[in-house]
Design a protein around this motif. Structure first.
Motif, short mmCIF file in Angstrom:
data_model
loop_
_atom_site.label_atom_id
_atom_site.label_comp_id
_atom_site.label_asym_id
_atom_site.label_seq_id
_atom_site.Cartn_x
_atom_site.Cartn_y
_atom_site.Cartn_z
N ARG A 271 -1.42 5.77 12.31
CA ARG A 271 -2.48 4.75 12.16
C ARG A 271 -2.18 3.48 12.98
O ARG A 271 -2.93 3.11 13.85
N HIS B 180 -5.87 6.06 -4.65
CA HIS B 180 -7.29 6.02 -4.30
C HIS B 180 -8.14 5.92 -5.55
O HIS B 180 -7.79 6.45 -6.61
N GLN C 77 0.84 -1.20 0.00
CA GLN C 77 0.00 0.00 0.00
C GLN C 77 0.88 1.25 0.00
O GLN C 77 1.64 1.49 0.95
N HIS D 3 -6.02 -0.65 6.49
CA HIS D 3 -6.32 0.06 7.75
C HIS D 3 -7.77 -0.19 8.19
O HIS D 3 -8.61 0.69 8.16
N GLU E 96 -6.72 1.56 -3.96
CA GLU E 96 -7.34 1.54 -2.63
C GLU E 96 -8.78 1.98 -2.80
O GLU E 96 -9.07 3.18 -2.92
N ALA F 280 -10.80 -0.09 2.00
CA ALA F 280 -10.55 0.57 3.28
C ALA F 280 -11.67 1.55 3.59
O ALA F 280 -12.22 2.18 2.69
N HIS G 57 -13.08 5.08 4.98
CA HIS G 57 -12.62 6.47 5.14
C HIS G 57 -13.73 7.38 5.66
O HIS G 57 -13.59 8.60 5.65
#
Ligand SMILES: [Zn+2]
Length: 372
Positions: free
Chosen positions: A302, A170, A138, A264, A210, A235, A237
């Protein structure tokens, strides 16, 4: 399954950094608050433990950029007693103890940089070794919210000894992070092809993405769009500061046929937000069944999942991905934070996809359940 022996964690820099953050939130003015936040960041980013640094300076506190006399006093108190009465008094005087306690509770299981390096070097801990890590899955390039070109990323990853890397910008649903349109994704593919041609068999860039997990668990990628990429991460967000249960959202995301890494998973940020609340045993059981790797995101803010939650995922039978989530080539070192958490969790290298050869990695991406 027995829980692996957990080594004692004596992260003095982490404790001092935490107190300095408390002190930041006890200040009346913004400049003072930022000053202590910078001091906390300086301590958390040190490569050596304060215990060692002070010992080497005849028991004096060495000069550290960003650390003034008030911060030095906090360091001294923690080294002498393990706590800082000065900070506790300041917190009481500020009248903000409840907010500061809440932020404190959002710092659990975070490691300072010095602690990360200690864990990597401590041969009694075992687990995945930093020098056997083959590739980071990532990171973000100039094609979304990162700053580097694909060529610069490939160069930097090779310099770290990697054999492959996935550039995972992204997807278009996350406009705030400069998400790529599908048109841009096809342009990026040409850029990646050119870089791969240059490196030959020595190094391979995968075109990852992602994808964003929507509030209902849907991804912002149609199945046909997902198939354009070599590897798909999913993931969350959004809804990262809510206390309602979001298990169904996470389970639904894991049903998307293209997802290979749950990145994450909580979306937590140190001292700021707890991230998604879910029945993680249920989420990990689903990830294990689908052969999806649970990510340990090594961005220092994170550290998601951390060694504690990672141990639950290990017991559920999950695979893992240890990634930097770098947005600059300098941040590729964040992968080491993820490796440290994996060592503390007792995860064998065999269960970590970044320790697999490119051929095995590609076989897993093609047929995840075979390896789950
Ligand atoms: Zn993300």
């Amino acid at each position: 399954m027995t829980t692996p022996h957990l080594p004692a964690i004596q992260d003095v820099n982490g404790v001092v950094g935490g107190y300095l953050r408390d002190l930041a939130y006890a200040q009346d003015t913004q400049p003072k608050m930022f000053g202590y936040k910078r001091a906390a960041a300086a301590i958390l980013g040190l490569e050596r433990s304060l215990v060692d640094l002070v010992r080497e300076h005849d028991n004096a506190i060495p000069r550290i950029s960003g650390i003034g006399p008030a911060s030095a006093r906090v360091i001294r108190e923690v080294l002498d007693s393990g706590a800082s009465p000065t900070v506790d008094r300041a917190v009481d005087a500020s009248g903000r103890r409840p907010d500061i306690e809440r932020r404190r509770s959002l710092r659990r299981h975070f490691l300072s940089r010095a602690e990360v390096l200690r864990v990597l070097a401590d041969t009694t801990i075992g687990g995945p070794a930093a020098d056997e890590y083959l590739g980071d899955l990532q990171m973000h390039s100039e094609w979304s919210d990162g700053s580097s070109t694909v060529a610069a990323i490939a160069h930097a990853c090779r310099a770290r000894g990697y054999r492959y890397a996935a550039v995972t910008d992204h997807s278009y649903g996350l406009k705030i992070a400069g998400g790529m349109s599908m048109q841009e994704a096809s342009e990026q593919r040409r850029a990646i092809d050119a870089v791969n041609e240059e490196h030959g068999d020595a190094f391979r860039v995968l075109q990852g993405v992602e994808a964003n997990i929507g509030i209902d668990g849907e991804l912002d990628l149609l199945h046909t769009e997902a198939s354009v990429f070599d590897i798909v991460l999913a993931a969350p967000h959004s809804r990262l500061r809510k206390s309602d249960d979001q298990t169904q959202r996470m389970l639904r995301a894991l049903e998307h046929p293209a997802v290979r890494i749950l990145a994450h998973p909580r979306g937590r940020i140190t001292g700021s937000r707890a991230g998604v609340v879910a029945d993680w045993n249920a989420v990990f059981a689903r990830a294990a069944r689908r052969g999806i790797a649970v990510e340990i995101d090594g961005d220092p803010s994170r550290q998601d999942v951390d060694y504690d939650l990672a141990r639950q995922a290990l017991e559920a039978g999950c695979l893992f991905a240890l990634d930097s989530d770098a947005h600059t080539t300098g941040q590729l070192a964040y992968a080491e934070t993820a490796i440290a958490h994996a060592r503390l969790a007792g995860i064998p290298a065999e269960r970590i996809v970044n320790y697999w050869t490119i051929d095995r990695l590609l076989a897993w991406i093609a047929e995840p359940c075979v390896f789950g």
